[in-house]
Write a protein that holds these residues in place. Structure first.
Motif, PDB file in Angstrom:
ATOM      1  N   ASP A 127     -68.402  49.954   8.454  1.00 55.19           N
ATOM      2  CA  ASP A 127     -68.027  48.600   8.059  1.00 55.19           C
ATOM      3  C   ASP A 127     -67.679  48.562   6.577  1.00 55.19           C
ATOM      4  N   ALA A 128     -66.682  47.767   6.268  1.00 51.58           N
ATOM      5  CA  ALA A 128     -66.282  47.582   4.870  1.00 51.58           C
ATOM      6  C   ALA A 128     -67.242  46.618   4.183  1.00 51.58           C
ATOM      7  N   ASP A 129     -67.385  46.760   2.873  1.00 54.50           N
ATOM      8  CA  ASP A 129     -68.133  45.786   2.095  1.00 54.50           C
ATOM      9  C   ASP A 129     -67.298  44.518   2.003  1.00 54.50           C
ATOM     10  N   LEU A 130     -67.864  43.396   2.352  1.00 50.08           N
ATOM     11  CA  LEU A 130     -67.171  42.120   2.244  1.00 50.08           C
ATOM     12  C   LEU A 130     -68.028  41.177   1.420  1.00 50.08           C
ATOM     13  N   LEU A 131     -67.399  40.523   0.469  1.00 49.46           N
ATOM     14  CA  LEU A 131     -68.102  39.583  -0.391  1.00 49.46           C
ATOM     15  C   LEU A 131     -67.152  38.438  -0.686  1.00 49.46           C
ATOM     16  N   ALA A 132     -67.549  37.224  -0.328  1.00 50.15           N
ATOM     17  CA  ALA A 132     -66.709  36.055  -0.587  1.00 50.15           C
ATOM     18  C   ALA A 132     -67.023  35.532  -1.983  1.00 50.15           C
ATOM     19  N   VAL A 133     -66.025  35.565  -2.833  1.00 48.69           N
ATOM     20  CA  VAL A 133     -66.178  35.087  -4.207  1.00 48.69           C
ATOM     21  C   VAL A 133     -65.052  34.096  -4.472  1.00 48.69           C
ATOM     22  N   PRO A 134     -65.400  32.857  -4.842  1.00 46.76           N
ATOM     23  CA  PRO A 134     -64.328  31.892  -5.109  1.00 46.76           C
ATOM     24  C   PRO A 134     -63.547  32.279  -6.362  1.00 46.76           C
ATOM     25  N   LEU A 135     -62.229  32.154  -6.287  1.00 42.82           N
ATOM     26  CA  LEU A 135     -61.382  32.434  -7.433  1.00 42.82           C
ATOM     27  C   LEU A 135     -61.206  31.150  -8.234  1.00 42.82           C
ATOM     28  N   ARG A 136     -61.226  31.302  -9.550  1.00 47.87           N
ATOM     29  CA  ARG A 136     -61.026  30.150 -10.433  1.00 47.87           C
ATOM     30  C   ARG A 136     -59.843  30.429 -11.347  1.00 47.87           C
ATOM     31  N   VAL A 137     -59.091  29.383 -11.648  1.00 47.23           N
ATOM     32  CA  VAL A 137     -57.979  29.519 -12.571  1.00 47.23           C
ATOM     33  C   VAL A 137     -58.503  30.124 -13.873  1.00 47.23           C
ATOM     34  N   GLY A 138     -57.812  31.139 -14.350  1.00 46.22           N
ATOM     35  CA  GLY A 138     -58.218  31.818 -15.579  1.00 46.22           C
ATOM     36  C   GLY A 138     -58.986  33.102 -15.338  1.00 46.22           C
ATOM     37  N   ASP A 139     -59.492  33.315 -14.114  1.00 43.01           N
ATOM     38  CA  ASP A 139     -60.198  34.558 -13.796  1.00 43.01           C
ATOM     39  C   ASP A 139     -59.251  35.747 -13.913  1.00 43.01           C
ATOM     40  N   THR A 140     -59.779  36.868 -14.358  1.00 40.75           N
ATOM     41  CA  THR A 140     -59.048  38.133 -14.360  1.00 40.75           C
ATOM     42  C   THR A 140     -59.889  39.137 -13.602  1.00 40.75           C
ATOM     43  N   TRP A 141     -59.269  39.818 -12.648  1.00 40.93           N
ATOM     44  CA  TRP A 141     -59.958  40.809 -11.822  1.00 40.93           C
ATOM     45  C   TRP A 141     -59.326  42.165 -12.025  1.00 40.93           C
ATOM     46  N   LEU A 142     -60.174  43.178 -12.163  1.00 38.35           N
ATOM     47  CA  LEU A 142     -59.717  44.557 -12.219  1.00 38.35           C
ATOM     48  C   LEU A 142     -60.211  45.261 -10.968  1.00 38.35           C
ATOM     49  N   LEU A 143     -59.282  45.789 -10.195  1.00 39.38           N
ATOM     50  CA  LEU A 143     -59.606  46.631  -9.049  1.00 39.38           C
ATOM     51  C   LEU A 143     -59.204  48.035  -9.457  1.00 39.38           C
ATOM     52  N   CYS A 144     -60.176  48.947  -9.506  1.00 41.67           N
ATOM     53  CA  CYS A 144     -59.834  50.289  -9.987  1.00 41.67           C
ATOM     54  C   CYS A 144     -60.706  51.347  -9.344  1.00 41.67           C
ATOM     55  N   THR A 145     -60.231  52.568  -9.459  1.00 38.84           N
ATOM     56  CA  THR A 145     -60.999  53.716  -8.993  1.00 38.84           C
ATOM     57  C   THR A 145     -61.908  54.204 -10.123  1.00 38.84           C
ATOM     58  N   ASP A 146     -62.798  55.102  -9.777  1.00 40.16           N
ATOM     59  CA  ASP A 146     -63.697  55.646 -10.797  1.00 40.16           C
ATOM     60  C   ASP A 146     -62.959  56.523 -11.798  1.00 40.16           C
ATOM     61  N   GLY A 147     -61.728  56.881 -11.499  1.00 41.91           N
ATOM     62  CA  GLY A 147     -60.916  57.596 -12.479  1.00 41.91           C
ATOM     63  C   GLY A 147     -60.607  56.738 -13.695  1.00 41.91           C
ATOM     64  N   VAL A 148     -60.737  55.422 -13.550  1.00 41.47           N
ATOM     65  CA  VAL A 148     -60.615  54.492 -14.673  1.00 41.47           C
ATOM     66  C   VAL A 148     -62.004  54.111 -15.168  1.00 41.47           C
ATOM     67  N   SER A 149     -62.855  53.613 -14.276  1.00 45.74           N
ATOM     68  CA  SER A 149     -64.152  53.085 -14.715  1.00 45.74           C
ATOM     69  C   SER A 149     -65.081  54.146 -15.292  1.00 45.74           C
ATOM     70  N   ASP A 150     -64.965  55.399 -14.851  1.00 48.41           N
ATOM     71  CA  ASP A 150     -65.805  56.469 -15.422  1.00 48.41           C
ATOM     72  C   ASP A 150     -65.223  57.036 -16.710  1.00 48.41           C
ATOM     73  N   GLN A 151     -63.912  56.969 -16.860  1.00 53.31           N
ATOM     74  CA  GLN A 151     -63.244  57.584 -18.006  1.00 53.31           C
ATOM     75  C   GLN A 151     -63.105  56.654 -19.208  1.00 53.31           C
TER      76      GLN A 151
END
Length: 119
Positions: A42-66
């Motif tokens: 099963d995939a991780d699912l999390l409902a998070v409301p989006l708000r105007v002005g929010d910025t989201w980063l979706l990245c692999t550990d090749g970014v977050s670890d480096q």
């Protein structure tokens, strides 16, 4: 918005490995859940409301670890998501590029009338 799905993370959580140990280092590349896994976990699912002005980063550990947290924050603080992605990927390579690096930056903007957004 998710957790690490490696044997290393699970081992650290349960006390099987010490942080920074050779065992944890080897287990870092043993993935327990991933897209295309033969057992279809099963995939991780999390409902998070989006708000105007929010910025989201979706990245692999090749970014977050480096890339240092402060550098990530700096890149995301700018107004241009494309520039932020280029900056993060360039920074990842400059820090050694030890893993695949993928980044997507989303910025939530006000919706236009009639686009289905509920106010």
């Amino acid at each position: 918005m998710t957790v690490d799905h490696t044997a290393a993370w699970l081992g650290l959580l349960h006390g099987w490995y010490r942080a920074g140990s050779a065992e944890a280092s080897r287990a870092r590349y043993q993935l327990l859940r991933y897209v295309g896994h033969p057992d279809n976990p099963d995939a991780d699912l999390l409902a998070v409301p989006l708000r105007v002005g929010d910025t989201w980063l979706l990245c692999t550990d090749g970014v977050s670890d480096q890339v240092d947290y402060h550098r990530i924050r700096e890149a995301l603080a700018g107004g241009d998501p494309k520039r932020a992605v280029r900056s993060l990927l360039t920074s990842s390579l400059a820090e050694g590029g030890e893993d695949n690096a993928t980044a997507v930056v989303l910025r939530v903007r006000p919706g236009a009338e009639g686009d289905g957004e509920h106010r």
